[in-house]
Design a protein around this motif. Structure first.
Motif, short mmCIF file in Angstrom:
data_model
loop_
_atom_site.label_atom_id
_atom_site.label_comp_id
_atom_site.label_asym_id
_atom_site.label_seq_id
_atom_site.Cartn_x
_atom_site.Cartn_y
_atom_site.Cartn_z
N MET A 2 0.84 -1.20 0.00
CA MET A 2 0.00 0.00 0.00
C MET A 2 0.88 1.25 0.00
O MET A 2 1.86 1.32 0.72
CB MET A 2 -0.92 0.01 1.22
CG MET A 2 -1.94 -1.12 1.21
SD MET A 2 -2.94 -1.22 -0.28
CE MET A 2 -4.04 0.14 -0.03
N GLN A 3 0.51 2.21 -0.87
CA GLN A 3 1.21 3.49 -0.95
C GLN A 3 0.18 4.60 -1.00
O GLN A 3 -1.00 4.36 -1.18
CB GLN A 3 2.07 3.54 -2.21
CG GLN A 3 3.26 2.63 -2.15
CD GLN A 3 4.27 2.97 -3.23
OE1 GLN A 3 4.25 4.04 -3.80
NE2 GLN A 3 5.16 2.05 -3.48
N ARG A 4 0.65 5.83 -0.85
CA ARG A 4 -0.20 7.00 -0.92
C ARG A 4 0.39 7.93 -1.98
O ARG A 4 1.58 8.20 -1.98
CB ARG A 4 -0.22 7.70 0.44
CG ARG A 4 -1.54 8.32 0.76
CD ARG A 4 -1.55 8.88 2.16
NE ARG A 4 -1.98 7.97 3.19
CZ ARG A 4 -3.22 7.56 3.37
NH1 ARG A 4 -4.17 8.00 2.60
NH2 ARG A 4 -3.53 6.74 4.33
N CYS A 5 -0.46 8.44 -2.89
CA CYS A 5 0.02 9.37 -3.92
C CYS A 5 0.15 10.77 -3.32
O CYS A 5 -0.23 11.00 -2.18
CB CYS A 5 -0.92 9.37 -5.12
SG CYS A 5 -2.47 10.26 -4.83
N SER A 6 0.67 11.70 -4.09
CA SER A 6 0.87 13.06 -3.59
C SER A 6 -0.44 13.77 -3.29
O SER A 6 -0.45 14.78 -2.59
CB SER A 6 1.70 13.87 -4.59
OG SER A 6 1.02 13.95 -5.82
N ASN A 7 -1.56 13.23 -3.79
CA ASN A 7 -2.87 13.80 -3.48
C ASN A 7 -3.53 13.12 -2.28
O ASN A 7 -4.65 13.44 -1.93
CB ASN A 7 -3.80 13.72 -4.70
CG ASN A 7 -3.37 14.65 -5.79
OD1 ASN A 7 -2.86 15.73 -5.51
ND2 ASN A 7 -3.53 14.23 -7.02
#
Length: 165
Positions: A2-7
């Motif tokens: 799991m990752q998080r984008c810049s938004n």
């Protein structure tokens, strides 16, 4: 993983390095180019203020890991959640074995199927008690082709369909 984008959208990077919410919906040759969001490779370092409570829910169609589209909950108990669509059948309903599990009490256990056969998408109602509606039509659909941007309504839940392929 799991990752998080810049938004701030959370997504599973095992299925690709780009955020499915931020990337263009139509990747077919000749489609108008749209700037894509680049994923932050160190999501754990994002300040808590950039985090959202709208995780990407990863689902899997039978035997496929190829993402062909999404549905984003625009209205209903799961507002702002998005579900990935895979080749083949993607079951929609309250049942925990559905690919797209809705918490809407007006959705049937096995309410509908979103199918991708390699060329086109369609929504198929599975003889649900409360019906499946497309866009703002007041009549239920039995089997209908989906077009990018269509809104599927099941109970009090509205799902916007986003085509990737």
């Amino acid at each position: 993983m799991m990752q998080r984008c810049s938004n701030g959208h959370e997504f599973n990077s095992d299925f690709g390095p780009e955020c499915p919410v931020c990337m263009p919906a139509d990747l077919r040759p000749g489609a108008a180019p749209v700037k894509r969001t680049v994923v932050d490779q160190s999501p754990s370092q994002l300040p808590p203020t950039q985090a959202t409570s709208a995780p990407t829910v990863v689902v899997a169609g039978a035997g496929s890991k190829r993402i062909v589209g999404w549905v984003v909950v625009e209205r209903g108990p799961q507002r702002d959640k998005d579900f990935r669509l895979y080749e083949g059948q993607n079951r929609v309903g309250r049942d925990a074995n559905s690919h797209i599990v809705l918490s809407d009490p007006l959705a049937g256990g096995a309410h509908a199927v979103i199918n991708y056969d390699g060329t086109r998408f369609e929504i198929i109602d599975l003889a649900s008690k409360n019906g499946t509606f497309l866009n703002e039509k007041s009549t239920t659909v039995t089997r209908e082709e989906l077009k990018n941007g269509d809104v599927i309504r099941i109970g009090d839940t509205s799902l916007q369909f986003i085509r990737r392929v």
